[in-house]
Design a protein around this motif. Structure first.
Motif, PDB file in Angstrom:
ATOM      1  N   THR A  29     -14.372  -7.990   1.773  1.00 18.87           N
ATOM      2  CA  THR A  29     -13.462  -9.117   1.586  1.00 18.87           C
ATOM      3  C   THR A  29     -12.105  -8.690   1.034  1.00 18.87           C
ATOM      4  OG1 THR A  29     -14.303  -9.550  -0.635  1.00 18.87           O
ATOM      5  CG2 THR A  29     -15.335 -10.746   1.169  1.00 18.87           C
ATOM      6  N   GLY A  30     -11.968  -7.488   0.569  1.00 17.05           N
ATOM      7  CA  GLY A  30     -10.722  -7.025  -0.034  1.00 17.05           C
ATOM      8  C   GLY A  30      -9.786  -6.401   0.984  1.00 17.05           C
ATOM      9  N   PRO A  31      -8.702  -5.818   0.490  1.00 16.27           N
ATOM     10  CA  PRO A  31      -7.761  -5.151   1.397  1.00 16.27           C
ATOM     11  C   PRO A  31      -8.408  -3.950   2.082  1.00 16.27           C
ATOM     12  CG  PRO A  31      -7.118  -4.805  -0.902  1.00 16.27           C
ATOM     13  CD  PRO A  31      -8.270  -5.738  -0.900  1.00 16.27           C
ATOM     14  N   LYS A  32      -7.956  -3.679   3.291  1.00 16.80           N
ATOM     15  CA  LYS A  32      -8.501  -2.589   4.094  1.00 16.80           C
ATOM     16  C   LYS A  32      -8.186  -1.244   3.431  1.00 16.80           C
ATOM     17  CE  LYS A  32      -6.985  -1.801   8.415  1.00 16.80           C
ATOM     18  NZ  LYS A  32      -6.766  -2.056   9.851  1.00 16.80           N
ATOM     19  N   ALA A  33      -9.177  -0.372   3.381  1.00 15.25           N
ATOM     20  CA  ALA A  33      -9.017   0.961   2.799  1.00 15.25           C
ATOM     21  C   ALA A  33      -9.645   1.993   3.725  1.00 15.25           C
ATOM     22  CB  ALA A  33      -9.677   1.026   1.428  1.00 15.25           C
ATOM     23  N   ALA A  34      -9.219   3.231   3.552  1.00 10.66           N
ATOM     24  CA  ALA A  34      -9.792   4.342   4.317  1.00 10.66           C
ATOM     25  C   ALA A  34     -10.377   5.349   3.347  1.00 10.66           C
ATOM     26  CB  ALA A  34      -8.720   5.002   5.171  1.00 10.66           C
ATOM     27  N   ARG A  35     -11.513   5.894   3.702  1.00 10.03           N
ATOM     28  CA  ARG A  35     -12.143   6.911   2.868  1.00 10.03           C
ATOM     29  C   ARG A  35     -11.648   8.276   3.320  1.00 10.03           C
ATOM     30  NH1 ARG A  35     -15.366   7.119  -0.925  1.00 10.03           N
ATOM     31  NH2 ARG A  35     -16.142   5.005  -0.795  1.00 10.03           N
ATOM     32  N   MET A  36     -11.187   9.050   2.357  1.00  7.05           N
ATOM     33  CA  MET A  36     -10.744  10.423   2.604  1.00  7.05           C
ATOM     34  C   MET A  36     -11.575  11.312   1.689  1.00  7.05           C
ATOM     35  SD  MET A  36      -6.871  10.314   3.427  1.00  7.05           S
ATOM     36  CE  MET A  36      -6.312   9.214   4.685  1.00  7.05           C
ATOM     37  N   GLY A  37     -12.652  11.832   2.247  1.00  2.00           N
ATOM     38  CA  GLY A  37     -13.590  12.569   1.405  1.00  2.00           C
ATOM     39  C   GLY A  37     -14.255  11.590   0.454  1.00  2.00           C
ATOM     40  N   ARG A  38     -14.116  11.833  -0.845  1.00  2.00           N
ATOM     41  CA  ARG A  38     -14.700  10.943  -1.849  1.00  2.00           C
ATOM     42  C   ARG A  38     -13.708   9.896  -2.350  1.00  2.00           C
ATOM     43  NH1 ARG A  38     -17.268  14.415  -6.422  1.00  2.00           N
ATOM     44  NH2 ARG A  38     -17.643  12.316  -7.158  1.00  2.00           N
ATOM     45  N   CYS A  39     -12.484   9.927  -1.841  1.00  2.00           N
ATOM     46  CA  CYS A  39     -11.419   9.056  -2.339  1.00  2.00           C
ATOM     47  C   CYS A  39     -11.125   7.918  -1.367  1.00  2.00           C
ATOM     48  CB  CYS A  39     -10.132   9.854  -2.538  1.00  2.00           C
ATOM     49  SG  CYS A  39     -10.304  11.238  -3.660  1.00  2.00           S
ATOM     50  N   LEU A  40     -10.733   6.776  -1.922  1.00  2.00           N
ATOM     51  CA  LEU A  40     -10.265   5.662  -1.106  1.00  2.00           C
ATOM     52  C   LEU A  40      -8.748   5.672  -1.120  1.00  2.00           C
ATOM     53  CD1 LEU A  40     -12.497   2.659  -2.226  1.00  2.00           C
ATOM     54  CD2 LEU A  40     -12.581   3.903  -0.073  1.00  2.00           C
ATOM     55  N   ARG A  41      -8.157   5.367   0.013  1.00  2.00           N
ATOM     56  CA  ARG A  41      -6.706   5.269   0.106  1.00  2.00           C
ATOM     57  C   ARG A  41      -6.355   3.970   0.822  1.00  2.00           C
ATOM     58  NH1 ARG A  41      -7.082   8.281  -3.366  1.00  2.00           N
ATOM     59  NH2 ARG A  41      -6.301  10.390  -3.530  1.00  2.00           N
ATOM     60  N   TYR A  42      -5.318   3.328   0.324  1.00  2.00           N
ATOM     61  CA  TYR A  42      -4.869   2.046   0.850  1.00  2.00           C
ATOM     62  C   TYR A  42      -3.450   2.194   1.370  1.00  2.00           C
ATOM     63  CZ  TYR A  42      -8.724  -0.048  -1.815  1.00  2.00           C
ATOM     64  OH  TYR A  42      -9.957  -0.386  -2.307  1.00  2.00           O
ATOM     65  N   HIS A  43      -3.187   1.634   2.547  1.00  2.00           N
ATOM     66  CA  HIS A  43      -1.827   1.603   3.071  1.00  2.00           C
ATOM     67  C   HIS A  43      -1.147   0.403   2.414  1.00  2.00           C
ATOM     68  CE1 HIS A  43       1.579   1.287   5.710  1.00  2.00           C
ATOM     69  NE2 HIS A  43       1.269   2.485   6.203  1.00  2.00           N
ATOM     70  N   PRO A  44       0.004   0.600   1.781  1.00  2.00           N
ATOM     71  CA  PRO A  44       0.670  -0.505   1.084  1.00  2.00           C
ATOM     72  C   PRO A  44       0.871  -1.746   1.947  1.00  2.00           C
ATOM     73  CG  PRO A  44       1.770   1.560   0.578  1.00  2.00           C
ATOM     74  CD  PRO A  44       0.741   1.855   1.636  1.00  2.00           C
TER      75      PRO A  44
END
Length: 59
Positions: A29-44
């Motif tokens: 339900t939240g903003p879209k994120a991508a997993r990069m290894g063990r980290c989550l990254r969000y496009h602003p």
């Protein structure tokens, strides 16, 4: 290309706890994120678009 945001940066931007973002991600339900290894990254732009969809206004 804009730098991607960490979960901590999104948490600070939205003024919500990191755990809330994790919960929203689990519930999809939240903003879209991508997993990069063990980290989550969000496009602003994805975060801002999600925020606007929820009725938020960006000052």
């Amino acid at each position: 290309m804009e730098p991607l945001w960490t979960i901590e940066q999104v948490s600070e931007f939205l003024n919500i706890p990191v755990e809330t973002l994790r919960y929203w991600r689990k519930k999809k339900t939240g903003p879209k994120a991508a997993r990069m290894g063990r980290c989550l990254r969000y496009h602003p732009q994805h975060v801002l678009a999600w925020f606007k969809e929820c009725g938020g206004e960006v000052a």
